[in-house]
Design an enzyme around this catalytic site. Structure first.
Site, mmCIF file in Angstrom:
data_model
loop_
_atom_site.group_PDB
_atom_site.id
_atom_site.type_symbol
_atom_site.label_atom_id
_atom_site.label_comp_id
_atom_site.label_asym_id
_atom_site.label_seq_id
_atom_site.Cartn_x
_atom_site.Cartn_y
_atom_site.Cartn_z
ATOM 1 N N ASP A 130 30.256 47.061 34.851
ATOM 2 C CA ASP A 130 30.130 47.981 36.050
ATOM 3 C C ASP A 130 30.291 49.506 35.852
ATOM 4 O O ASP A 130 31.288 50.300 36.085
ATOM 5 C CB ASP A 130 31.167 47.927 37.203
ATOM 6 C CG ASP A 130 30.685 48.447 38.343
ATOM 7 O OD1 ASP A 130 29.500 48.953 38.706
ATOM 8 O OD2 ASP A 130 31.815 48.553 39.192
ATOM 9 N N LYS B 19 27.683 51.900 36.695
ATOM 10 C CA LYS B 19 26.978 52.410 37.725
ATOM 11 C C LYS B 19 26.049 53.547 37.095
ATOM 12 O O LYS B 19 26.244 54.728 37.175
ATOM 13 C CB LYS B 19 27.897 53.131 38.573
ATOM 14 C CG LYS B 19 28.742 52.138 39.278
ATOM 15 C CD LYS B 19 29.506 52.710 40.511
ATOM 16 C CE LYS B 19 30.221 51.442 41.192
ATOM 17 N NZ LYS B 19 31.251 51.106 40.541
ATOM 18 N N ASP C 130 20.984 58.533 35.945
ATOM 19 C CA ASP C 130 20.757 59.638 35.112
ATOM 20 C C ASP C 130 19.078 59.612 35.118
ATOM 21 O O ASP C 130 18.374 58.655 35.976
ATOM 22 C CB ASP C 130 21.052 59.287 33.714
ATOM 23 C CG ASP C 130 21.336 60.757 32.950
ATOM 24 O OD1 ASP C 130 20.454 61.657 33.068
ATOM 25 O OD2 ASP C 130 22.202 60.751 32.286
ATOM 26 N N ARG D 254 42.301 44.836 42.958
ATOM 27 C CA ARG D 254 43.840 44.894 43.099
ATOM 28 C C ARG D 254 44.356 43.911 43.835
ATOM 29 O O ARG D 254 45.454 43.466 43.765
ATOM 30 C CB ARG D 254 43.816 46.503 43.627
ATOM 31 C CG ARG D 254 43.806 47.693 42.808
ATOM 32 C CD ARG D 254 43.576 48.817 43.557
ATOM 33 N NE ARG D 254 42.321 49.064 44.349
ATOM 34 C CZ ARG D 254 41.917 50.053 44.689
ATOM 35 N NH1 ARG D 254 42.926 51.009 44.694
ATOM 36 N NH2 ARG D 254 40.789 49.963 45.397
HETATM 37 O O1 C5P Z 1 40.596 46.708 43.563
HETATM 38 P P1 C5P Z 1 39.296 46.361 44.364
HETATM 39 O O2 C5P Z 1 39.299 45.249 44.926
HETATM 40 O O3 C5P Z 1 39.225 47.722 45.345
HETATM 41 O O4 C5P Z 1 38.066 46.906 43.349
HETATM 42 C C1 C5P Z 1 37.067 46.846 43.661
HETATM 43 C C2 C5P Z 1 36.065 47.259 42.516
HETATM 44 O O5 C5P Z 1 34.650 47.337 42.677
HETATM 45 C C3 C5P Z 1 36.456 48.466 41.900
HETATM 46 O O6 C5P Z 1 36.376 48.405 40.366
HETATM 47 C C4 C5P Z 1 35.506 49.492 42.210
HETATM 48 O O7 C5P Z 1 35.127 50.303 40.982
HETATM 49 C C5 C5P Z 1 34.344 48.493 42.372
HETATM 50 N N1 C5P Z 1 33.372 49.088 43.537
HETATM 51 C C6 C5P Z 1 33.313 49.198 44.682
HETATM 52 N N2 C5P Z 1 32.504 49.820 45.454
HETATM 53 C C7 C5P Z 1 31.110 49.998 45.271
HETATM 54 C C8 C5P Z 1 30.914 49.316 43.963
HETATM 55 C C9 C5P Z 1 32.034 48.920 42.925
HETATM 56 O O8 C5P Z 1 34.750 49.345 45.109
HETATM 57 N N3 C5P Z 1 30.117 49.948 46.137
#
Ligand code: C5P
Length: 236
Positions: A58, A60, A63, A205
């Site tokens: 991931d 993202k 560019d 988390r």
């Molecule tokens: O800790 P948590 O459950 O919030 O983690 C969600 C993960 O998903 C993070 O690593 C974050 O970078 C990713 N993410 C996000 N929202 C998006 C795309 C990816 O929270 N739209």
């Protein structure tokens, strides 16, 4: 069937390996994101693979089209299952990414789940979050990508308005009932996400920050297994 992807948002390979050891046999799909990848590069990906896991890289990408297409090609060499791009990079960029060959699955971020309706007003005073998500998801599909990353709250609406486009839905912002939202604004519980048949939920988390990550993952999986399917507004 909804699959859980655990976000390995830690800073050391040691912590990553501890999580992989703890979750072995329970979780098989992991997200390596920008923190771990910036710190440890391909070793972070290889560690998951060494433990028999699949990787969603991931980073993202956003560019100019050629740069993103090359990055997608490089991620194929890492043997990852999926990579993410930011659909705000435009349709030409998304198409260049989709045309890279061979390539892993490409999942496009629509609007980050940490953003709320007020945040998108920076684009236009009357910008509407649901229509931005819908338009970006449709554009990604037309460009040839495989899945859309959005909030679980948007999936039913997207299925309805995008009819039966064969897009997979990948949703972060998943929080067990009563759990802390942290910096996520558009959240949903794992049960609800499973009930509406979301393809992949990305959970960080609530699992990695739990006193017992294995127990937290098992509780989440059990709650998803027992979720009563909610009738979908459009057939899948
Ligand atoms: O800790 P948590 O459950 O919030 O983690 C969600 C993960 O998903 C993070 O690593 C974050 O970078 C990713 N993410 C996000 N929202 C998006 C795309 C990816 O929270 N739209």
């Amino acid at each position: 069937m909804t699959e859980v992807i655990v976000a390995l948002d830690v800073d050391t390979l040691h912590k990553e390996e501890e999580l992989l050891e703890r979750l072995k046999g329970t979780i098989t799909f992991y997200k390596v994101g920008m923190r771990l990848f910036t710190a440890h590069g391909r070793r972070a990906v290889e560690l998951v693979q060494k433990h028999g896991g699949r990787v969603f890289l991931d980073l993202k990408f956003m560019d100019i089209p050629q740069t993103v297409a090359h990055a997608v090609e490089e991620s194929q060499k890492l043997g990852v299952d999926a990579v993410s791009i930011h659909l705000l990079g435009g349709s030409e960029m998304a198409r260049a990414a989709a045309q890279a060959s061979p390539r892993p699955k490409i999942w496009g971020v629509t609007v980050l789940t940490s953003l709320g309706p007020q945040d998108v007003r920076v684009f236009h005073p009357r910008a509407s979050l649901p229509s931005m998500v819908r338009n970006l998801a449709r554009m990604g599909w037309a460009a040839g990508i495989d899945g859309t990353i959005c909030s679980a709250q948007e999936v039913l609406h997207l299925r309805k308005t995008l009819k039966n486009l064969p897009l997979k839905f990948v949703t972060p912002g998943i929080r067990p009932a009563g759990g802390a939202a942290h910096d996520q604004k558009r959240v949903m519980t794992p049960e609800e996400a499973a009930a509406i048949g979301i393809d992949y939920v990305v959970i960080g988390r609530p699992i990695t920050g739990a006193p017992d990550p294995l127990r937290a993952a098992q509780d989440i999986l059990a709650s998803m297994k027992h979720a009563a399917p909610r009738s979908l507004e459009t057939p899948r």
